[in-house]
Design a protein around this motif. Structure first.
Motif, PDB file in Angstrom:
ATOM      1  N   LYS A   1       0.761  -0.831   0.113  1.00 35.66           N
ATOM      2  CA  LYS A   1       0.117   0.032   0.357  1.00 35.66           C
ATOM      3  C   LYS A   1       0.602   1.649  -0.026  1.00 35.66           C
ATOM      4  CE  LYS A   1      -3.680  -0.277   3.265  1.00 35.66           C
ATOM      5  NZ  LYS A   1      -4.203  -0.047   4.332  1.00 35.66           N
ATOM      6  N   LEU A   2       1.635   1.441   0.888  1.00 40.72           N
ATOM      7  CA  LEU A   2       2.877   2.479   0.751  1.00 40.72           C
ATOM      8  C   LEU A   2       3.591   2.795  -0.873  1.00 40.72           C
ATOM      9  CD1 LEU A   2       4.647   2.269   4.259  1.00 40.72           C
ATOM     10  CD2 LEU A   2       2.500   4.408   3.774  1.00 40.72           C
ATOM     11  N   ASN A   3       4.068   1.717  -1.653  1.00 39.00           N
ATOM     12  CA  ASN A   3       5.046   1.520  -2.112  1.00 39.00           C
ATOM     13  C   ASN A   3       4.099   2.182  -3.239  1.00 39.00           C
ATOM     14  OD1 ASN A   3       7.279   0.986  -0.823  1.00 39.00           O
ATOM     15  ND2 ASN A   3       6.374  -1.736  -1.730  1.00 39.00           N
ATOM     16  N   LEU A   4       3.061   1.235  -3.340  1.00 37.02           N
ATOM     17  CA  LEU A   4       1.874   1.902  -3.763  1.00 37.02           C
ATOM     18  C   LEU A   4       1.264   3.420  -4.091  1.00 37.02           C
ATOM     19  CD1 LEU A   4      -0.574  -0.740  -4.942  1.00 37.02           C
ATOM     20  CD2 LEU A   4       1.607   0.014  -6.752  1.00 37.02           C
ATOM     21  N   VAL A   5       1.072   4.079  -2.837  1.00 38.73           N
ATOM     22  CA  VAL A   5       1.423   5.439  -2.533  1.00 38.73           C
ATOM     23  C   VAL A   5       2.315   5.930  -3.115  1.00 38.73           C
ATOM     24  CG1 VAL A   5       0.879   7.412  -0.945  1.00 38.73           C
ATOM     25  CG2 VAL A   5      -0.187   5.001  -0.679  1.00 38.73           C
ATOM     26  N   GLU A   6       3.751   5.866  -3.121  1.00 36.10           N
ATOM     27  CA  GLU A   6       5.232   6.480  -3.565  1.00 36.10           C
ATOM     28  C   GLU A   6       5.139   6.240  -4.775  1.00 36.10           C
ATOM     29  OE1 GLU A   6       8.211   4.876   0.047  1.00 36.10           O
ATOM     30  OE2 GLU A   6       8.242   3.710  -2.360  1.00 36.10           O
ATOM     31  N   LEU A   7       4.206   5.768  -5.397  1.00 33.75           N
ATOM     32  CA  LEU A   7       4.407   6.100  -6.826  1.00 33.75           C
ATOM     33  C   LEU A   7       3.210   6.533  -7.459  1.00 33.75           C
ATOM     34  CD1 LEU A   7       5.932   1.985  -7.027  1.00 33.75           C
ATOM     35  CD2 LEU A   7       7.012   3.967  -8.509  1.00 33.75           C
ATOM     36  N   SER A   8       2.109   6.965  -6.796  1.00 37.55           N
ATOM     37  CA  SER A   8       0.858   7.451  -6.934  1.00 37.55           C
ATOM     38  C   SER A   8      -0.235   6.386  -8.410  1.00 37.55           C
ATOM     39  CB  SER A   8       1.409   9.032  -8.236  1.00 37.55           C
ATOM     40  OG  SER A   8       1.652   9.630  -7.092  1.00 37.55           O
ATOM     41  N   LYS A   9       0.621   5.012  -7.294  1.00 40.23           N
ATOM     42  CA  LYS A   9      -0.670   3.662  -8.128  1.00 40.23           C
ATOM     43  C   LYS A   9      -1.922   3.575  -7.216  1.00 40.23           C
ATOM     44  CE  LYS A   9       2.743   2.830 -11.503  1.00 40.23           C
ATOM     45  NZ  LYS A   9       3.624   2.683 -11.916  1.00 40.23           N
ATOM     46  N   GLU A  10      -2.362   2.746  -7.754  1.00 36.97           N
ATOM     47  CA  GLU A  10      -3.996   1.981  -7.211  1.00 36.97           C
ATOM     48  C   GLU A  10      -4.472   0.805  -8.102  1.00 36.97           C
ATOM     49  OE1 GLU A  10      -7.297   4.580  -5.750  1.00 36.97           O
ATOM     50  OE2 GLU A  10      -6.263   5.586  -5.849  1.00 36.97           O
ATOM     51  N   LEU A  11      -4.052  -0.318  -6.445  1.00 34.95           N
ATOM     52  CA  LEU A  11      -4.346  -1.570  -7.213  1.00 34.95           C
ATOM     53  C   LEU A  11      -6.296  -1.611  -7.782  1.00 34.95           C
ATOM     54  CD1 LEU A  11      -4.068  -4.041  -4.501  1.00 34.95           C
ATOM     55  CD2 LEU A  11      -2.546  -3.434  -6.595  1.00 34.95           C
TER      56      LEU A  11
END
Ligand code: AP5
Ligand code: MG
Ligand code: ZN
Length: 215
Positions: A97-107
């Motif tokens: 979840k944190l990694n995706l926030v950093e990358l501005s992505k969402e599942l």
């Protein structure tokens, strides 16, 4: 499309990921495959992971979280990815979840493949994969054209070291203790799509595409 494939050992994560790779032209990120490559290359990570994998245990969270974090930053993941076998614990899901926030992505979705235990053992004991190109087969459900040879590249078919019945049972117990809680985790996040993994391979694929509304 940014997907997670969730399901016990032998549920068909790798099989369905291979089809989704073709459909969406996005990479499959299989932590199991990455760890097996590290084991066979005897890298420091592989040497550390081998004992856990042979025993049917999970490799420590910090190891897999690190490799997935790095992999998601690569350019081919820009338009999407299929995570196969990750996350497998609540701390891994939190890290993702944190990694995706950093990358501005969402599942977009978490596809959960449901299969009963006896079928899982039959699937894993009959599984073979090509030592050269990695293509997966099953002696009964998806047999190669010629015995022991890959249909694609004629490479030799191999059995995975952890596909012995005792290790399979251990992997299943580990799944129920450590990974099954992620079903609720992602249901609460509104991302879980449960698919009947007992159906034939092509019909499971159809169900997934319909659920993603791209059939
Ligand atoms: P990993 O490689 O991820 O193994 P797994 O989760 O145990 O799952 P499998 O790869 O065995 O099954 P699958 O769901 O991909 O099934 P497949 O499509 O091949 O992990 C291995 C180890 O690495 C772990 O035990 C752990 O030690 C470590 N690890 C990996 N990720 C980790 C993480 N995040 N954290 C910590 N440790 C980690 O299908 C199986 C067979 O069934 C095939 O022969 C196929 O042809 C057949 N089949 C598929 N679908 C069907 C169908 N619908 N009907 C009939 N047959 C089918
Ligand atoms: Mg797999
Ligand atoms: Zn091959």
């Amino acid at each position: 499309m940014k997907l997670v494939l969730l399901g016990p050992p032998g549920a068909g994560k790798g099989t369905q990921a291979a089809m989704l790779v073709k459909k969406f032209a996005i990479p499959q990120i299989s932590t199991g495959d990455m760890l097996r490559t590290a084991v066979s290359g005897q890298t420091p990570m592989g040497i550390k992971a081998k004992g856990y994998m042979d025993a049917g245990d999970l490799v420590p969270d910090e190891v897999v979280v690190g490799i997935v974090r790095e992999r998601l930053q690569q350019v081919d993941c820009a338009t999407g990815f299929i995570l196969d076998g990750f996350p497998r614990t609540v701390p891994q899901a939190d890290a993702l979840k944190l990694n995706l926030v950093e990358l501005s992505k969402e599942l977009d979705a978490v596809i959960s493949l449901d299969v009963d235990i006896d079928s899982l053992v039959e699937r894993l004991t009959g599984r073979r994969s090509c030592g050269d190109c990695g293509k997966g087969f099953h002696l009964k459900f998806d047999p190669p054209g010629a015995d022991g040879k890959c249909d694609v590249c004629s490479g030799e078919l191999k059995q995975r070291a952890d596909d012995q019945e005792e290790t399979i049972r251990k992997r299943m117990a580990v799944y129920h203790q450590q990974t099954a809680p992620l079903e609720d985790y992602y249901r609460q996040a509104g991302l879980l799509i449960a698919v009947d993994g007992m159906a034939e391979i092509t019909s499971v694929q159809q169900q997934i595409l319909m659920a993603l509304q791209v059939a």
